[in-house]
Design an enzyme around this catalytic site. Structure first.
Site, PDB file in Angstrom:
ATOM      1  N   GLU A 135       0.952  -1.232  -0.023  1.00  0.00           N
ATOM      2  CA  GLU A 135       0.041  -0.110  -0.065  1.00  0.00           C
ATOM      3  C   GLU A 135       0.838   1.180   0.018  1.00  0.00           C
ATOM      4  OE1 GLU A 135      -1.411   0.861   4.021  1.00  0.00           O
ATOM      5  OE2 GLU A 135      -3.561   1.824   3.004  1.00  0.00           O
TER       6      GLU A 135
ATOM      7  N   LYS B  90      -9.579   1.827  -1.980  1.00  0.00           N
ATOM      8  CA  LYS B  90      -9.827   1.275  -0.601  1.00  0.00           C
ATOM      9  C   LYS B  90     -10.984   1.818  -0.115  1.00  0.00           C
ATOM     10  CE  LYS B  90      -7.352   1.263   3.865  1.00  0.00           C
ATOM     11  NZ  LYS B  90      -5.765   1.590   4.416  1.00  0.00           N
TER      12      LYS B  90
ATOM     13  N   CYS C 118      -4.941  -3.008   2.893  1.00  0.00           N
ATOM     14  CA  CYS C 118      -4.431  -2.891   4.387  1.00  0.00           C
ATOM     15  C   CYS C 118      -5.829  -2.886   5.233  1.00  0.00           C
ATOM     16  CB  CYS C 118      -3.908  -1.493   4.659  1.00  0.00           C
ATOM     17  SG  CYS C 118      -2.976  -1.421   6.426  1.00  0.00           S
TER      18      CYS C 118
HETATM   19  N1  CDT Z   1      -3.085   1.718   6.439  1.00  0.00           N
HETATM   20  C1  CDT Z   1      -3.871   1.113   7.238  1.00  0.00           C
HETATM   21  O1  CDT Z   1      -5.156   0.706   6.989  1.00  0.00           O
HETATM   22  N2  CDT Z   1      -3.518   0.469   8.517  1.00  0.00           N
HETATM   23  C2  CDT Z   1      -4.511   0.175   9.466  1.00  0.00           C
HETATM   24  C3  CDT Z   1      -3.612   0.822  10.735  1.00  0.00           C
HETATM   25  C4  CDT Z   1      -4.135   0.174  12.019  1.00  0.00           C
HETATM   26  S1  CDT Z   1      -5.765   0.579  12.620  1.00  0.00           S
HETATM   27  C5  CDT Z   1      -6.197  -0.780  13.704  1.00  0.00           C
HETATM   28  C6  CDT Z   1      -4.608  -1.461   9.555  1.00  0.00           C
HETATM   29  O2  CDT Z   1      -5.366  -1.880   9.657  1.00  0.00           O
HETATM   30  O3  CDT Z   1      -3.220  -2.123   9.365  1.00  0.00           O
END
Ligand code: CDT
Length: 317
Positions: free
Chosen positions: A47, A125, A170
């Site tokens: 990402e 996303k 992500c």
């Molecule tokens: N980039 C991204 O979506 N990161 C989030 C951060 C943590 S929120 C619990 C993820 O889900 O990994």
């Protein structure tokens, strides 16, 4: 007849805020070349692979420093060498980047590129985590809800690389509905790029599970939908913040068949026989025979989910 596609998860180590795009693209080219030499036909990158994870920083509306993190064309002058080299080698790839459209909308996007260097499609996303306002109590921000619009392309799949390919980005990987939207289309290989800080400021009690949760959700998503999952991190210490690695390739059985071991630029590669999906899709997860969608209406009903119960006594009585 097996349908084998050799896939590489191309994990990136940290990208710092002042690293130029050209330097990052050089690293992507090195990974792509290494993957091609190991027989990869598809290389999955993380990402927001071209920049540091900038949603950790607060910008006022209209600050040109925010726009500077976004790509207005793909490929653009700095990313074209990646497309050219992929085409020269006959290798496809999936790449996450911050997209700004001609209309000025901003998306957290992944593009799927075929072995001839042409775009097969993109995904924007849908599950944008974090918050939209400045929260100075946090050691770092997570402003995806401010900087990105929710994706407007649904959860598309693409006939490519001898099978059916989907992408998630992500935080999407934590939501079973996201995999299922792809599973219902018969997806056989899902590429998931991520940037995941070890520390989650609103829930520090989860920090010790950050690697475990990463694997848990992707292994479950693979098994429950009879699909390969390729999870790819941007890992390591970025702007002083630790990010998990753990990039891996997961078989439809839910087992990990290849995995990165460090927190830097690193490849893991696996030959994925897409026909291995069939025994899951035709037995325990034969959706046509076994799903009970009329019992799932609450999943798509608009409205509030139940709020959590009030704080329970520390010991059950
Ligand atoms: N980039 C991204 O979506 N990161 C989030 C951060 C943590 S929120 C619990 C993820 O889900 O990994």
């Amino acid at each position: 007849m097996p349908r084998v596609v050799t896939v590489a998860a191309a994990q990136l180590g940290p990208v710092q805020g002042d690293d130029p795009r050209s330097a990052v693209v050089e690293r992507l080219l090195t990974l792509l070349g290494g993957a091609a030499e190991r027989g990869a036909e598809l290389v999955a990158f993380p990402e927001l692979a071209l920049t540091t994870f900038f949603p950790r920083w607060w910008y006022e509306d209209g600050d040109p420093a925010l726009d500077a993190w976004f790509e207005t064309e793909m490929p653009g002058p700095e990313t074209k060498p990646l497309f050219d080299e992929a085409a020269r080698r006959g290798v496809g790839f999936c790449l996450g980047f911050a997209e700004r459209t001609p209309a000025g909308e901003r998306f957290n996007t992944a593009i799927l590129v075929g072995p001839d260097g042409s775009e097969l499609g993109r995904y924007r996303k849908i599950h944008l985590p974090g918050h939209a306002e400045h929260e100075p109590w946090r050691p770092f921000q997570h402003l995806e809800k401010r900087y990105f619009t929710r994706g407007d392309l649904g959860f598309p799949t693409f006939e490519a690389f001898g099978g059916r390919v989907g992408m998630l980005i992500c935080n999407d990987r934590r939501w079973p509905e996201a995999y299922r939207m792809l599973g219902l289309q018969g997806v056989e290989l899902i590429c998931v790029g991520y940037n995941t800080p070890v520390h989650n400021p609103p829930a520090p009690e989860h920090d010790r599970y950050s690697d475990f949760h990463n694997q848990l959700v992707m292994q479950a998503g693979a098994y429950q939908n009879g699909s390969f999952v390729v999870g790819v991190a941007k890992a390591g210490l970025e702007a002083g913040i630790e990010h998990i690695g753990g990039s891996c390739i997961i078989h439809p059985s839910g087992t990990i068949v290849a995995q990165c071991t460090g927190l830097g630029d690193e490849l893991c590669v696996a030959a994925c026989d897409l026909d291995d999906c069939t025994s899951y899709k035709t037995t325990v997860f034969d959706f046509a025979r076994h799903r009970q969608p009329d019992q799932y209406r609450a999943l798509t009903a608009l409205g509030e989910a139940a709020s959590p119960p009030p704080t329970a006594p520390s010991k059950p009585r």
